[in-house]
Design an enzyme around this catalytic site. Structure first.
Site, PDB file in Angstrom:
ATOM      1  CG  PHE A   1       4.589 -45.721  53.664  1.00 16.45           C
ATOM      2  CD1 PHE A   1       4.696 -44.342  53.714  1.00 16.45           C
ATOM      3  CD2 PHE A   1       5.741 -46.493  53.833  1.00 16.45           C
ATOM      4  CE1 PHE A   1       5.928 -43.725  53.915  1.00 16.45           C
ATOM      5  CE2 PHE A   1       6.965 -45.892  54.028  1.00 16.45           C
ATOM      6  CZ  PHE A   1       7.069 -44.498  54.073  1.00 16.45           C
ATOM      7  CE  LYS A   2      -4.087 -44.312  57.373  1.00 15.02           C
ATOM      8  NZ  LYS A   2      -4.625 -43.221  58.229  1.00 15.02           N
ATOM      9  CB  ILE A   3      -1.867 -47.877  49.951  1.00 20.14           C
ATOM     10  CG1 ILE A   3      -0.385 -47.650  50.273  1.00 20.14           C
ATOM     11  CG2 ILE A   3      -2.138 -47.629  48.480  1.00 20.14           C
ATOM     12  CD1 ILE A   3       0.551 -48.642  49.601  1.00 20.14           C
TER      13      ILE A   3
ATOM     14  CB  ILE B   1       1.803 -40.884  57.023  1.00 20.08           C
ATOM     15  CG1 ILE B   1       3.090 -41.634  56.627  1.00 20.08           C
ATOM     16  CG2 ILE B   1       1.974 -40.159  58.341  1.00 20.08           C
ATOM     17  CD1 ILE B   1       4.273 -40.737  56.398  1.00 20.08           C
TER      18      ILE B   1
ATOM     19  CB  THR C   1      -3.558 -44.105  62.298  1.00 19.95           C
ATOM     20  OG1 THR C   1      -3.953 -44.049  60.933  1.00 19.95           O
ATOM     21  CG2 THR C   1      -4.784 -44.080  63.170  1.00 19.95           C
TER      22      THR C   1
END
Length: 340
Positions: free
Chosen positions: A85-87, A56, A26
């Site tokens: 996908f990091k939000i 990411i 990460t």
């Protein structure tokens, strides 16, 4: 519990993944900026080829923008099955999460600071919910209670979400994550590589190495070519030269046939200087009353040498083969091997 590395440093990423069992990586734009990365897209592509799973950021002001950014990143050549996908948590993030999950993309809702945010992420189908424990604790929040509540939420309602324990600041955080029952933890390399360090383990390991060496190594392996030897006609000055040359505190004294006649030590030198004064420099080995030296065969194991050193309280043992001196075992040789 999945183990992820938390980093953007290419060198430490390469080193860490040589372990062979880290599940993923990460990273954040902040990490990349900190390491001087200016082409984020190129860095992401490079990292995606180095690790099993890459987490990411996919940022945007609207859910549609977030989804578009995720698709743009995938178009760079990323594998949808190996990209998360990091939000950051928000209502927009929850909507984007649902949209991405409907297209079978993996999502990590992070920067979660309360169980309500976690619940919304789980309801939207988030693959991961990430709590930044260290950062929360810095701000006075009970981060461990939040992580525990998130784990219970998953278990109580059977959500298909993994709780990620992040912002790890010290080994105790890893212990916390294990005890709480998190499904994932992401750890900086400087902490991860020290998790196995323990003084008691090191002491026990050294004991095993010590005893193994004693029982498997032969005296000849320690002696090598170190064989300070002089004849009965040699002078004291010759003895001191040999001791200096080989870095030993003694020399073997042999007769004309090469048979062992005695041993002359630096202790003998000091004693006879007190007794004989300057006369000692003209004396030969034959002038001294040689006592039968303590010997050990080069085929003997080191434990035999250890026993002699401990029993006799001496500094040197003459190593022999077929009764002839072939080397010298100095107590410091065993000290260097950490056997004594």
């Amino acid at each position: 519990m999945e183990l992820y590395l938390d980093s953007a440093d290419i060198n430490e990423i390469e080193e860490a993944f040589k372990l062979g069992f880290i599940d993923g990586l990460t990273t954040t734009p902040t990490f990349m900026h900190r390491h001087g990365i200016t082409d984020i897209d190129a860095a992401i592509v490079k990292l995606s080829k180095m690790v099993p799973v890459l987490m990411i950021e996919a940022l945007g002001d609207t859910a549609e923008e977030i989804v578009a950014e995720a698709k743009r990143l995938l178009s760079l050549g990323l594998d949808k099955k190996r990209t998360v996908f990091k939000i950051p948590a928000s209502l927009v993030a929850a909507k984007a999460c649902k949209m991405l999950r409907d297209e079978d993309m993996m999502v990590n809702i992070h920067l979660v600071y309360n169980v309500q945010q976690a619940y919304m992420a789980m309801a939207a189908g988030a693959s991961y919910v990430c709590v930044l424990v260290g950062r929360m604790q810095d701000q006075g929040y009970d981060a461990l209670k939040l992580v525990e509540d998130c784990v219970k939420l998953v278990e109580k309602y059977n959500y298909n979400t993994k709780i990620m324990f992040s912002s790890v600041r010290h080994p105790e955080h890893v212990k916390n994550a294990i005890e709480i029952g998190c499904q994932n933890i992401t750890i900086p390399w400087k902490i991860m590589k020290n998790l196995n360090n323990n003084n008691f383990t090191e002491i026990g390991t050294q004991q095993f190495v010590n005893h193994t060496r004693q029982m498997t190594m032969k005296v000849g392996e320690v002696v090598g070519s170190k064989n300070p030897t002089i004849g009965l006609n040699a002078k004291v000055t010759d003895a001191t030269v040999e001791m200096t040359k080989y870095g030993t505190g003694a020399v073997s004294v042999v007769d004309a046939q090469g048979n062992l006649a005695g041993i002359f030590t630096d202790g003998d030198l000091r004693r006879h200087m007190n007794i004989d004064g300057e006369k000692i420099w003209s004396m030969t080995m034959g002038d001294f009353d040689m006592k039968s030296p303590i010997t050990i065969d080069i085929e003997d194991k080191l434990h035999a040498a250890v026993a002699i050193f401990k029993e006799k309280q001496i500094d040197n043992i003459i190593a022999v083969s077929n009764g002839k001196p072939v080397g010298m075992v100095d107590v410091q040789d065993l000290v260097k091997l950490e056997i004594i």
